[in-house]
Design an enzyme around this catalytic site. Structure first.
Site, short mmCIF file in Angstrom:
data_model
loop_
_atom_site.label_atom_id
_atom_site.label_comp_id
_atom_site.label_asym_id
_atom_site.label_seq_id
_atom_site.Cartn_x
_atom_site.Cartn_y
_atom_site.Cartn_z
N ASP A 84 0.83 -1.21 0.00
CA ASP A 84 0.00 0.00 0.00
C ASP A 84 0.86 1.26 0.00
OD1 ASP A 84 0.83 -0.82 2.61
OD2 ASP A 84 -0.45 0.73 3.46
N GLU A 85 0.28 2.32 -0.49
CA GLU A 85 0.82 3.67 -0.37
C GLU A 85 2.32 3.76 -0.63
OE1 GLU A 85 -2.22 5.49 2.95
OE2 GLU A 85 -0.43 4.55 3.71
N TRP B 36 -9.14 -1.70 0.42
CA TRP B 36 -9.54 -0.73 1.45
C TRP B 36 -10.27 0.46 0.84
CZ3 TRP B 36 -6.78 4.07 1.99
CH2 TRP B 36 -5.56 4.15 1.31
N TYR C 31 -13.07 0.68 8.81
CA TYR C 31 -11.89 1.14 9.55
C TYR C 31 -12.33 1.53 10.96
CZ TYR C 31 -8.24 0.89 6.05
OH TYR C 31 -7.29 0.43 5.18
N TRP D 231 -6.03 0.26 12.92
CA TRP D 231 -4.75 0.99 12.88
C TRP D 231 -4.62 1.75 14.19
CZ3 TRP D 231 -2.07 -0.62 8.85
CH2 TRP D 231 -2.76 -1.05 7.70
N GLU E 196 -2.55 4.27 15.46
CA GLU E 196 -1.90 5.56 15.70
C GLU E 196 -2.43 6.22 16.98
OE1 GLU E 196 -3.00 4.57 12.71
OE2 GLU E 196 -1.79 5.37 11.08
C1 TNX Z 1 -3.77 3.99 5.65
S1 TNX Z 1 -5.04 1.58 4.47
C2 TNX Z 1 -2.88 2.96 5.89
C3 TNX Z 1 -2.30 2.80 7.24
C4 TNX Z 1 -2.80 3.87 8.18
C5 TNX Z 1 -4.27 4.08 7.96
C6 TNX Z 1 -4.94 5.02 8.91
C7 TNX Z 1 -3.55 1.18 4.45
C8 TNX Z 1 -3.30 -0.06 3.77
N1 TNX Z 1 -2.59 1.96 4.99
O1 TNX Z 1 -0.91 2.80 7.16
O2 TNX Z 1 -2.55 3.46 9.48
O3 TNX Z 1 -4.46 4.58 6.65
O4 TNX Z 1 -6.35 4.98 8.78
#
Ligand code: TNX
EC number: 3.2.1.52
Length: 550
Positions: free
Chosen positions: A337-338, A404, A429, A480, A482
């Site tokens: 991801d990301e 997601w 989430y 998640w 945080e």
């Molecule tokens: C996105 S969704 C992320 C996480 C973060 C989250 C917070 C995803 C695969 N990666 O690294 O914790 O948003 O909502």
């Protein structure tokens, strides 16, 4: 005359006191079973003479049932193997019966004629029958009690029923991980997605690369409050930790007894800041010293990607090899991801690699990473799961997509013939708010109230009635952390939303009724939260989707 009256009164009182406690009701079970048939027989009395018998595949589950019954009622029953051909009375029987329970994970619970039997064709079915039975016995100390005469035929609507836990942003003791697995088992989930690595830490022992634990597992400080708050403030306490491989084995074993598969996630090629803090040679700037991240929301802003170098691929092969050897799960989650393309764009070495390997662009490079790791894992007989961004390039359809994003995105992945697990930010989430009360405990953003979770349907609209519907394996709630610095905060965020999700995944969608769910939640499950000593969000009746629209 008078003495007769008192005698009758005393007998009446004694019989009330001494009578076995009445069972909980089969109409209160959560998640709602597929079929409950009330039988016209006497309730089954369970007391210290009742024996738990088991067919050999379920020996461990028989002890599990014994322990749970004892913890719930104080009654300690004997446990014995079932002898073929012998009719058992005054018994609870865990039976291997693939003809009676003819689906995977199915159980048939029948109580009457002095026995309670749970029939299944696999461990999971037995575990779910046990969870149901525990909802039919009193939630208090009793030396004997009655189980209503019922027949319950029950099986899940979706094959994949998952809960995720991020142990990176905040780290949780092994004891809490086990407790979390108990919560999953109660709710008939079958997969625990363990998010073990990210920018802010590395939480699993890797023997071949010890700096992943001596360096990557620790950060120098941690952001206080929301990451959008200005000015940013930090708690300078060194923070971290990791699970040893022995810890991991212990948790795997614990989960196995409870019918839960553990899917570990090692998030690559982005979300790798903790990795490059220990091994800058795997980054696009090998001469830089990186720290383990101590703020949230790294995406795009700070470098956290792996560079496509031979030593990086050697690293990935070795690490995923160790992880694959440790976890029996047929699936390993590789993140994906990301991944910010910025750093690869700016890196001459990455650009040269793209050219040399005939990749289209940075997205092609991302796919290259995913394919390499898929190949390493294939050699270990494992399949990969990745976040939906892995589909940015063309990928072998054996990869499972964890979506997601929204319904449409999930449907598109299924149309490409990838198995899909739905975990849309809205409403799955559980790091999003469950109220719009400005004084509610800090969450990331968003609004996912309980009724939104309950009303969610994992099957995307576009797929209903289409053959591709079969690619939707199920769904998962993501946690998640945080803004969850303690087990109590995790519990507050997941309860009762996780209970609603269990019903979305297990029960027949045609029987959905939110008011009835709330009734059963309050009759059956909230008393459990209290028994477990778990924190939970109490104002769910005040916060609904409609409330947000007003
Ligand atoms: C996105 S969704 C992320 C996480 C973060 C989250 C917070 C995803 C695969 N990666 O690294 O914790 O948003 O909502």
């Amino acid at each position: 005359m008078r003495s007769n009256f008192f005698r009758t009164l005393i007998i009446l009182c004694l019989s009330i006191i001494l009578a076995p406690a009445q069972a909980q009701d089969a109409s209160d079970i959560v998640p709602k079973p597929q079929q409950v048939i009330q039988l016209k027989q006497k309730p089954v009395e369970v007391d210290h003479e009742t024996v738990i018998y088991y067919d050999s595949p379920y020996a461990v589950q028989a002890s599990y049932l014994k322990d749970l019954l004892q913890a719930q009622t104080g009654l300690a029953l004997r446990v014995q193997p079932l002898q073929k051909g012998k009719k058992q009375k005054d018994a609870i029987i865990l039976q291997h019966a693939p003809e009676a329970a003819n689906k995977k994970e199915m159980y048939v619970l029948e109580s009457g004629n002095g026995t309670v039997s749970i029939k299944a064709q696999d461990v999971n079915g037995i575990v779910y029958g046990i969870q149901t039975l525990l909802q039919l016995v009193p939630l208090e100390n009793e030396k004997d009690f009655k189980v209503d005469a019922v027949k319950i035929l029950d099986y899940p609507t979706f094959a994949y029923r998952g809960m995720h836990l991020d142990v990176v942003r905040h780290f949780f003791p092994l004891e809490f991980v086990k407790k979390y697995i108990d919560y999953l088992a109660f709710h008939k989930f079958n997969n625990f997605h363990w998010h073990l690595t990210d920018d802010q830490g590395w939480r699993i022992e890797i023997k071949s690369y010890p700096k992943l634990n001596s360096i990557s597992s620790w950060r120098d400080s941690t952001l206080i409050g929301h990451f959008k708050s200005e000015p940013a403030r930090y708690d300078p306490t060194r923070y971290g930790g990791y699970y040893t491989q022995d810890d991991v084995k212990e948790v795997i074993q614990y989960a196995k007894v409870r019918g839960i598969n553990i899917i570990p996630e090692i998030d690559i090629p982005g979300h790798s800041r903790a990795t490059i803090a220990a091994y800058p040679e795997f980054s696009t700037h090998p001469d830089t010293t990186w720290n383990v991240a101590y703020t949230w929301g790294m995406y795009n802003r700070q470098n956290n990607v792996l560079a496509p170098r031979p030593e990086t691929f050697e690293f990935l092969k070795t690490v995923f090899g160790e992880v694959a050897d440790l976890f029996p799960s047929p699936y390993i989650h590789i993140g994906g991801d990301e991944t910010s393309k910025l750093w690869w764009k700016a890196s001459p070495q990455a650009q040269e690699f793209i050219k040399k390997h005939n990749l289209k662009d940075e997205k092609g490079l991302q796919t290259y990473f995913i394919e390499q790791v898929s190949d390493y894992l294939k050699a270990k007989n494992k399949k990969v799961i990745g976040w939906h961004e892995i589909l940015e390039g063309d990928l072998d359809t054996s990869a499972v997509v964890m979506n997601w994003a929204d319904d449409k995105n999930g449907a598109a992945a299924a149309m490409r013939k990838h198995p899909v697990i739905m975990t849309p930010g809205k409403p799955l989430y559980f790091d999003h708010y469950q109220s719009q009360n400005p004084n509610d405990s800090l969450a990331i953003h968003g609004y996912n109230p309980l009724d939104a979770v309950y009303n969610y349907n994992p099957m995307p609209t576009a797929l209903r009635g289409k053959p591709e519907a079969r690619f939707i394996l199920g769904a998962q709630g993501n946690v998640w952390t945080e803004y969850m610095g303690s087990p109590a905060k995790v519990e507050y965020m997941v309860f009762p939303r996780m209970t609603a999700l269990s019903e979305v995944l297990w029960s027949n969608p045609q029987n959905k009724n939110y008011q009835d769910f709330l009734r059963r939640l309050e009759e059956t499950v909230i008393p459990r939260y209290k028994r477990w000593g778990a924190t939970y969000f109490k104002d769910y009746r005040d916060w609904t989707i409609d409330k947000a629209r007003q």
